[in-house]
Design a protein around this motif. Structure first.
Motif, PDB file in Angstrom:
ATOM      1  N   LEU A 136       0.823  -1.202   0.000  1.00 56.39           N
ATOM      2  CA  LEU A 136       0.000   0.000   0.000  1.00 56.39           C
ATOM      3  C   LEU A 136       0.857   1.252   0.000  1.00 56.39           C
ATOM      4  O   LEU A 136       1.925   1.297   0.614  1.00 56.39           O
ATOM      5  CB  LEU A 136      -0.899   0.000   1.245  1.00 56.39           C
ATOM      6  N   TRP A 175       0.219   5.498   0.578  1.00 56.53           N
ATOM      7  CA  TRP A 175      -0.656   6.629   0.852  1.00 56.53           C
ATOM      8  C   TRP A 175      -0.426   7.710  -0.182  1.00 56.53           C
ATOM      9  O   TRP A 175       0.714   8.079  -0.459  1.00 56.53           O
ATOM     10  CB  TRP A 175      -0.375   7.156   2.256  1.00 56.53           C
ATOM     11  N   PRO A 210       4.790  13.462  -0.569  1.00 60.30           N
ATOM     12  CA  PRO A 210       5.785  14.301  -1.245  1.00 60.30           C
ATOM     13  C   PRO A 210       6.240  13.751  -2.597  1.00 60.30           C
ATOM     14  O   PRO A 210       6.570  14.523  -3.493  1.00 60.30           O
ATOM     15  CB  PRO A 210       6.958  14.322  -0.246  1.00 60.30           C
ATOM     16  N   ALA A 266      -6.369   7.512  14.905  1.00 62.93           N
ATOM     17  CA  ALA A 266      -5.066   7.828  14.327  1.00 62.93           C
ATOM     18  C   ALA A 266      -4.596   6.747  13.369  1.00 62.93           C
ATOM     19  O   ALA A 266      -3.917   5.796  13.740  1.00 62.93           O
ATOM     20  CB  ALA A 266      -4.044   8.020  15.437  1.00 62.93           C
ATOM     21  N   THR A 267      -5.014   6.876  12.128  1.00 60.87           N
ATOM     22  CA  THR A 267      -4.605   5.977  11.071  1.00 60.87           C
ATOM     23  C   THR A 267      -4.791   6.713   9.755  1.00 60.87           C
ATOM     24  O   THR A 267      -5.495   7.715   9.708  1.00 60.87           O
ATOM     25  CB  THR A 267      -5.441   4.684  11.073  1.00 60.87           C
ATOM     26  N   SER A 268      -4.202   6.205   8.687  1.00 58.94           N
ATOM     27  CA  SER A 268      -4.393   6.865   7.392  1.00 58.94           C
ATOM     28  C   SER A 268      -5.765   6.550   6.811  1.00 58.94           C
ATOM     29  O   SER A 268      -6.270   7.288   5.975  1.00 58.94           O
ATOM     30  CB  SER A 268      -3.309   6.418   6.410  1.00 58.94           C
ATOM     31  N   HIS A 311       0.705   7.040  16.750  1.00 62.04           N
ATOM     32  CA  HIS A 311      -0.210   6.920  15.609  1.00 62.04           C
ATOM     33  C   HIS A 311       0.228   5.761  14.718  1.00 62.04           C
ATOM     34  O   HIS A 311       0.596   5.946  13.550  1.00 62.04           O
ATOM     35  CB  HIS A 311      -0.247   8.220  14.814  1.00 62.04           C
ATOM     36  N   SER A 345      -0.970   1.984  13.268  1.00 62.42           N
ATOM     37  CA  SER A 345      -2.155   1.168  13.034  1.00 62.42           C
ATOM     38  C   SER A 345      -1.803  -0.057  12.199  1.00 62.42           C
ATOM     39  O   SER A 345      -0.705  -0.157  11.650  1.00 62.42           O
ATOM     40  CB  SER A 345      -3.256   1.986  12.352  1.00 62.42           C
ATOM     41  N   GLU A 386      -3.846   3.624  16.928  1.00 61.19           N
ATOM     42  CA  GLU A 386      -3.244   4.190  18.134  1.00 61.19           C
ATOM     43  C   GLU A 386      -2.493   3.104  18.910  1.00 61.19           C
ATOM     44  O   GLU A 386      -2.664   2.951  20.126  1.00 61.19           O
ATOM     45  CB  GLU A 386      -4.304   4.844  18.995  1.00 61.19           C
ATOM     46  N   ASN A 398       1.096   0.722   9.575  1.00 59.90           N
ATOM     47  CA  ASN A 398       0.837   2.051   9.033  1.00 59.90           C
ATOM     48  C   ASN A 398       1.208   3.046  10.129  1.00 59.90           C
ATOM     49  O   ASN A 398       0.777   2.863  11.284  1.00 59.90           O
ATOM     50  CB  ASN A 398      -0.643   2.115   8.647  1.00 59.90           C
ATOM     51  N   THR A 434       5.307  16.449   6.912  1.00 62.58           N
ATOM     52  CA  THR A 434       5.743  16.513   5.510  1.00 62.58           C
ATOM     53  C   THR A 434       5.421  15.218   4.777  1.00 62.58           C
ATOM     54  O   THR A 434       4.821  15.225   3.723  1.00 62.58           O
ATOM     55  CB  THR A 434       7.259  16.777   5.427  1.00 62.58           C
ATOM     56  N   ILE A 435       5.803  14.085   5.367  1.00 57.32           N
ATOM     57  CA  ILE A 435       5.567  12.780   4.738  1.00 57.32           C
ATOM     58  C   ILE A 435       4.182  12.258   5.063  1.00 57.32           C
ATOM     59  O   ILE A 435       3.572  11.547   4.275  1.00 57.32           O
ATOM     60  CB  ILE A 435       6.658  11.787   5.170  1.00 57.32           C
ATOM     61  N   HIS A 436       3.668  12.597   6.199  1.00 60.57           N
ATOM     62  CA  HIS A 436       2.324  12.249   6.665  1.00 60.57           C
ATOM     63  C   HIS A 436       2.186  10.781   7.054  1.00 60.57           C
ATOM     64  O   HIS A 436       2.303  10.452   8.204  1.00 60.57           O
ATOM     65  CB  HIS A 436       1.272  12.657   5.636  1.00 60.57           C
ATOM     66  N   TRP A 437       1.915   9.889   6.108  1.00 58.84           N
ATOM     67  CA  TRP A 437       1.625   8.491   6.454  1.00 58.84           C
ATOM     68  C   TRP A 437       2.483   7.540   5.625  1.00 58.84           C
ATOM     69  O   TRP A 437       2.654   7.738   4.426  1.00 58.84           O
ATOM     70  CB  TRP A 437       0.145   8.168   6.196  1.00 58.84           C
ATOM     71  N   PHE A 480       3.477   3.133   5.047  1.00 57.52           N
ATOM     72  CA  PHE A 480       3.061   1.754   5.265  1.00 57.52           C
ATOM     73  C   PHE A 480       4.271   0.824   5.297  1.00 57.52           C
ATOM     74  O   PHE A 480       5.329   1.138   4.746  1.00 57.52           O
ATOM     75  CB  PHE A 480       2.152   1.277   4.127  1.00 57.52           C
TER      76      PHE A 480
END
Lengths: 121, 111
Positions: free
Chosen positions: A47, A49, A63, A105-107, B34, B36, B52, B91, B97-100, B102
């Motif tokens: 996966l 994001w 980015p 708190a997850t994508s 954060h 998951s 969480e 995850n 900047t990068i956020h999320w 996997f």
């Protein structure tokens, strides 16, 4: 009950724009504390994001895709969209739309079923 | 190459327990709680099973549990059942900047 349904072309030519829409039912895209996002999965791979947009319209992008990406909300149709410009074969993937909430708190908390998009001439 | 490192495979017999690790850095897993986990059966969309670090969404069996130590998160499945056979992805939030990011996924096989 929340439902997310992706739609759009299953085949896109290289250098063109990939456009997908996620129709939302069971919730309002302008509902407080909701984030609406996109995640993709190349065939047989993991996966990635892509990006998201908040109920207020604020966006966050991967980015590595940011220069080619736009995620937008359409509150009148209760849906959100993805546009990925100048695609190549590397953009071939199953694209999932998703929702998360501020307190989870997850994508992605809830996922759509996904749509396969192939980039090929 | 995925930002988070998971073993490609794990296995266990019915009724046993199995733990899947997810290793990152101080810029992602070590940054916050954060973290998951998502479960994906073949041909299906992923499903959130842990958020969480250790919280379970409504409807997820308590056989699934999560933990974190430093830059490594773990998912433990106790009392393995046939329906647990799936791909599992970690995850993590990775900053503004990068956020999320996997992990590459772990295929869990129930023997």
């Amino acid at each position: 009950q929340l439902q997310l349904q992706e739609s759009g072309p299953g085949l896109v030519k290289p250098s063109e724009t990939l456009s997908l829409t996620c129709a939302v039912s069971g919730a309002s895209v302008s509902g407080s504390d909701y984030y609406w996002g996109w995640i993709r999965q190349p065939p047989g791979k993991g996966l990635e994001w892509i990006g998201s947009i908040s109920w207020r319209g604020g966006t966050s992008y991967n980015p590595s895709l940011k220069s080619r990406l736009t995620v937008s909300l359409d509150t009148s149709k209760n849906q959100f969209s993805l546009k990925l410009y100048s695609v190549t074969a590397a953009d071939t993937a199953v694209y999932y739309c998703a929702r998360r909430e501020s307190m989870v708190a997850t994508s992605a908390h809830y996922w759509g079923q996904g749509i396969l998009v192939t980039v090929s001439s | 190459q995925s930002a988070l490192t998971q073993p490609p495979s794990a296995s266990g017999s019915p009724g046993q327990s199995v733990t899947i690790s997810c290793t990152g850095t101080s810029s992602d897993i070590g940054l916050s709680n954060h973290v998951s986990w998502h479960q994906q059966h073949p041909g299906k969309a992923p499903k959130l099973i842990i958020y969480e670090v250790s919280e379970r969404p409504s409807g997820v069996p308590d056989r699934f549990s999560g933990s974190k130590s430093g830059n490594t998160a773990s998912l433990t499945v106790t009392g393995l059942q046939a329906e647990d056979e799936a791909e599992y992805y970690c995850n993590s939030y990775a900053g503004s900047t990068i956020h999320w990011v996997f992990g590459g996924g772990t295929k869990l096989t129930v023997l």
